[in-house]
Design a protein around this motif. Sequence first.
Motif, mmCIF file in Angstrom:
data_model
loop_
_atom_site.group_PDB
_atom_site.id
_atom_site.type_symbol
_atom_site.label_atom_id
_atom_site.label_comp_id
_atom_site.label_asym_id
_atom_site.label_seq_id
_atom_site.Cartn_x
_atom_site.Cartn_y
_atom_site.Cartn_z
ATOM 1 N N ASP A 116 34.507 88.277 29.103
ATOM 2 C CA ASP A 116 34.717 89.716 29.163
ATOM 3 C C ASP A 116 36.155 90.054 28.786
ATOM 4 O O ASP A 116 37.084 89.356 29.187
ATOM 5 C CB ASP A 116 34.433 90.220 30.580
ATOM 6 C CG ASP A 116 34.831 91.673 30.735
ATOM 7 O OD1 ASP A 116 34.300 92.500 29.979
ATOM 8 O OD2 ASP A 116 35.683 91.968 31.593
ATOM 9 N N ILE A 117 36.309 91.110 28.041
ATOM 10 C CA ILE A 117 37.663 91.621 27.771
ATOM 11 C C ILE A 117 37.973 92.609 28.893
ATOM 12 O O ILE A 117 37.187 93.526 29.151
ATOM 13 C CB ILE A 117 37.722 92.326 26.401
ATOM 14 C CG1 ILE A 117 37.451 91.333 25.272
ATOM 15 C CG2 ILE A 117 39.070 93.021 26.201
ATOM 16 C CD1 ILE A 117 37.209 91.987 23.919
ATOM 17 N N ASP A 118 39.095 92.413 29.572
ATOM 18 C CA ASP A 118 39.502 93.367 30.605
ATOM 19 C C ASP A 118 40.284 94.486 29.925
ATOM 20 O O ASP A 118 41.482 94.404 29.714
ATOM 21 C CB ASP A 118 40.356 92.665 31.670
ATOM 22 C CG ASP A 118 40.640 93.587 32.847
ATOM 23 O OD1 ASP A 118 40.568 94.821 32.670
ATOM 24 O OD2 ASP A 118 40.933 93.076 33.948
ATOM 25 N N GLU A 119 39.547 95.525 29.565
ATOM 26 C CA GLU A 119 40.138 96.630 28.811
ATOM 27 C C GLU A 119 41.234 97.334 29.602
ATOM 28 O O GLU A 119 42.133 97.936 29.008
ATOM 29 C CB GLU A 119 39.053 97.651 28.426
ATOM 30 C CG GLU A 119 38.015 97.137 27.430
ATOM 31 C CD GLU A 119 36.882 96.369 28.078
ATOM 32 O OE1 GLU A 119 36.949 96.108 29.312
ATOM 33 O OE2 GLU A 119 35.918 96.018 27.378
ATOM 34 N N ASN A 135 37.399 97.750 35.317
ATOM 35 C CA ASN A 135 36.812 96.772 34.402
ATOM 36 C C ASN A 135 35.445 96.312 34.881
ATOM 37 O O ASN A 135 35.236 96.060 36.062
ATOM 38 C CB ASN A 135 37.728 95.553 34.270
ATOM 39 C CG ASN A 135 37.196 94.568 33.255
ATOM 40 O OD1 ASN A 135 36.903 94.946 32.125
ATOM 41 N ND2 ASN A 135 37.044 93.327 33.652
ATOM 42 N N ILE A 136 34.499 96.228 33.962
ATOM 43 C CA ILE A 136 33.203 95.607 34.270
ATOM 44 C C ILE A 136 32.873 94.628 33.143
ATOM 45 O O ILE A 136 33.516 94.647 32.094
ATOM 46 C CB ILE A 136 32.059 96.647 34.436
ATOM 47 C CG1 ILE A 136 31.806 97.409 33.132
ATOM 48 C CG2 ILE A 136 32.361 97.613 35.568
ATOM 49 C CD1 ILE A 136 30.536 98.229 33.164
ATOM 50 N N GLY A 138 31.626 93.265 30.000
ATOM 51 C CA GLY A 138 31.192 93.828 28.729
ATOM 52 C C GLY A 138 31.652 95.247 28.483
ATOM 53 O O GLY A 138 31.256 95.857 27.489
ATOM 54 N N GLY A 139 32.454 95.802 29.386
ATOM 55 C CA GLY A 139 32.890 97.181 29.181
ATOM 56 C C GLY A 139 33.905 97.599 30.219
ATOM 57 O O GLY A 139 34.597 96.767 30.817
HETATM 58 CA CA LIG Z 1 35.428 94.526 30.421
#
Ligand SMILES: [Ca+2]
Length: 274
Positions: A116-119, A135-136, A138-139
């Motif tokens: 997961d990318i921690d946006e 953060n979740i 996948g999004g």
């Molecule tokens: Ca994320």
Amino acid sequence: MKLWNVKTHLDLTTAAVLWVSDFHLAGGHREDLNECESNPCSQECANVYGSYQCYCRRGYQLSDVDGITCEDIDECALPTGGHICAYRCNNVPGSFQCTCPSSGYKLASNARNCQDIDECVTETHTCSHNETCFNIQGGFRCLSLECPENYRKSGDNRCERLPCHHNKECQSLPLRITSYHLSFPTNIQVPIDIFRMGPSSVVPGDKIQLSITSGNEEGVFAAKNVNSHSGVVSMQKPITEPRDLLLTVQMQLFRHGTVTAFVAKLSVFVSAQL
Ligand SMILES: [Ca+2]
Ligand SMILES: [Ca+2]
């Protein structure tokens, strides 16, 4: 008798010549021919005495049919290939490549899993200044806390009721509304406790009553009292698809003959497990 001898001799010679066809007869001595010099193999060639052997580089296998052609191994189609990549497997000549969903994930350092990318950390989110990034998998989600009328904000995730001044209707409103954010993968094992609620301090004789007042139309969750001063919300049915749920959980605290309500707003983000 003599003729028979000659014939036998010829047959033996023919057989011998066929058998040694890979040798040059040089100066009466047998000399091995290096077949590899004429590139008979599609990849690698090893000359051996009297013959040669083709072999293939990693990621290829020798054709059963001709023994000289190297064919790509489709790693994605191997019996274990279904698990070779966490998300998607692309076969390429001599190798394979794992890919991840086009957004929200990056390929992990093992080149197989998706991370997961921690946006919220990479600051690739699109939340505004008065929103909080959450953060979740996948999004990400942009959260904002807005307190209803008669309430004031008393923290990042909390609204407190304003003084009631003997207004009976006001006194029946929850004293505090607190927001919580939980994130889960799809298909987690149920039942599972996801949230615990109780008064901040315990007074002998307290009693509480926990209930879900909205957001549980499908009966996915259940609330129950654990003892006289705490209760839990649990997930009772598996959630198979990614979705966001908002649960309103109310705790009534019976203390000294009065009842006070507290509300927890639970945002439950269920995201796909890769
Ligand atoms: Ca994320
Ligand atoms: Ca391949």
